[in-house]
Design an enzyme around this catalytic site. Structure first.
Site, PDB file in Angstrom:
ATOM      1  N   HIS A 165      39.349  36.953  24.511  1.00  0.00           N
ATOM      2  CA  HIS A 165      39.722  37.007  25.923  1.00  0.00           C
ATOM      3  C   HIS A 165      39.232  38.300  26.564  1.00  0.00           C
ATOM      4  O   HIS A 165      38.897  38.330  27.754  1.00  0.00           O
ATOM      5  CB  HIS A 165      41.240  36.877  26.067  1.00  0.00           C
ATOM      6  CG  HIS A 165      41.699  36.721  27.482  1.00  0.00           C
ATOM      7  ND1 HIS A 165      41.366  35.637  28.263  1.00  0.00           N
ATOM      8  CD2 HIS A 165      42.464  37.527  28.272  1.00  0.00           C
ATOM      9  CE1 HIS A 165      41.900  35.766  29.465  1.00  0.00           C
ATOM     10  NE2 HIS A 165      42.573  36.906  29.495  1.00  0.00           N
ATOM     11  N   LYS A 227      41.187  34.881  42.855  1.00  0.00           N
ATOM     12  CA  LYS A 227      42.426  34.154  42.549  1.00  0.00           C
ATOM     13  C   LYS A 227      43.633  35.048  42.775  1.00  0.00           C
ATOM     14  O   LYS A 227      43.632  36.212  42.379  1.00  0.00           O
ATOM     15  CB  LYS A 227      42.378  33.688  41.094  1.00  0.00           C
ATOM     16  CG  LYS A 227      43.636  33.028  40.581  1.00  0.00           C
ATOM     17  CD  LYS A 227      43.450  32.558  39.148  1.00  0.00           C
ATOM     18  CE  LYS A 227      43.275  33.729  38.187  1.00  0.00           C
ATOM     19  NZ  LYS A 227      43.158  33.288  36.785  1.00  0.00           N
TER      20      LYS A 227
END
Length: 345
Positions: A165, A227
């Protein structure tokens, strides 16, 4: 005293010295040859056996025999049913929740260490807990660092993983980390689609580096999304930065959990005039209600690797195998060759 050697008479002391040197060189060559052909064995945890079997098929070797015994209260124990003394051992197990998968891997490592394995390599296609890679607010744990410490203390000598990640998680380990990229199988898939008006997009700014790689390799423009989250797994709004009108959009991410972000982004892009929208992500976490969201979204298809098993039924989900890629990495490590050169990183 002289002895006849090599077609002429030489001093005996010099002869003994030369003989010793030749023997030493021979032993060095033998030891080097033995180290290059050191036997290796591949074992698997319960939930990643499907992938380990494919890796072994690609390697042309059998999957190692290991038994995991379960007790009535949920406790379990690991036992290798064949000798691994002096072998390089590769343990294949993704550590997606629940935590039994991680605990199973830790027990496998401990058992291999106690069975006198020469080296222990953890092969973790999906490294769970990786989203907890920093303190983003006061009084929180850094789960990725804790998992790295657990694996190190258990006894691994090396880690092979894919699409962490955050790349900096490699720094949590004091052992070598071979970081593979799902793009090695994903980019050829997108290329084969032959989309005439291809645009690569990222669902958030954090994935810009990954999307930029796709855009560069596919010679396509890049679109970003900004976002805003209300809380974990809940997206408030998405703003598109770039032109998607009349384009075939491929959204790129490292994982999809509840699919809220990626389906929201796909729907917004269709509203902005996109011709089609697809998504590509390495790790198929797909927690409920992800499958329903993908099925009911504007996405034409959702492409994953098989780093995590997907058991639900969603016609839009496609999984690409990474077995050959991991088999090549295991082969390179076992033969003491460069992994980066193997994949041209």
């Amino acid at each position: 005293m002289e002895v006849f050697w090599g077609g002429k008479f030489i001093n005996q002391y010099f002869y003994v010295h030369l003989h010793t040197i030749n023997k030493s060189i021979h032993l060095t060559k033998v030891r080097k040859l033995m180290s290059e052909v050191r036997p290796f064995k591949v074992f698997s945890g319960t939930k990643t056996r499907y992938l380990a079997e494919r890796i072994c098929q690609s390697l042309g070797c059998p999957l190692g025999n290991m038994v995991i015994s379960h007790f009535a209260d949920g406790e379990f124990a690991v036992s290798f049913e064949e000798s691994i003394r002096g072998d390089d051992v590769f343990l294949v197990q993704s550590t997606f929740p629940n935590s039994d998968n991680l605990m199973e891997l830790l027990l496998m490592i401990d058992a291999a260490k106690r069975a006198s394995a020469h080296s222990i390599v953890a092969v973790i296609p999906y490294f769970g807990w990786a989203r907890q890679d920093r303190k983003d607010k006061p009084r929180v744990s850094i789960g990725a660092k804790l998992v790295a410490d657990l694996l190190s203390v258990a006894g691994i000598d090396r880690l092979i993983t894919m699409d962490l990640h955050a790349d900096q998680i490699q720094g949590f380990f004091d052992v070598p980390v071979d970081h593979l990229y799902g793009s090695l199988v994903e980019i050829p898939y997108v290329e084969a689609l032959n989309l005439p008006d291809l645009v690569i997009a990222t669902p958030d700014v954090g994935g810009a580096k990954r999307a930029r790689l796709f855009a560069k390799k596919l010679n396509a423009p890049l679109v970003l999304c900004n976002k805003v989250r209300l809380q974990a797994n809940v997206v408030d709004s998405i703003q598109i930065i770039g032109d998607v009108a009349g384009k075939d959009v491929v959204i790129v991410d490292d994982m999809v959990d509840t699919a809220g972000t990626i389906t929201h982004a796909a729907n917004e892009m269709m509203k902005a005039g996109a011709k089609s929208v697809r998504a590509v992500a390495s790790h198929c976490v797909m927690s409920d209600p992800a499958s329903d969201r993908v099925q009911n979204s504007a996405l034409i298809e959702m492409v994953f690797t098989d780093s995590i098993p997907y058991t639900q039924k969603c016609p839009k989900v496609v999984q690409l195998s990474i077995a050959d890629m991991f088999a090549r990495a295991i082969r390179a490590v076992s033969e003491q060759k460069s992994v980066s050169e193997e994949f041209n990183f």
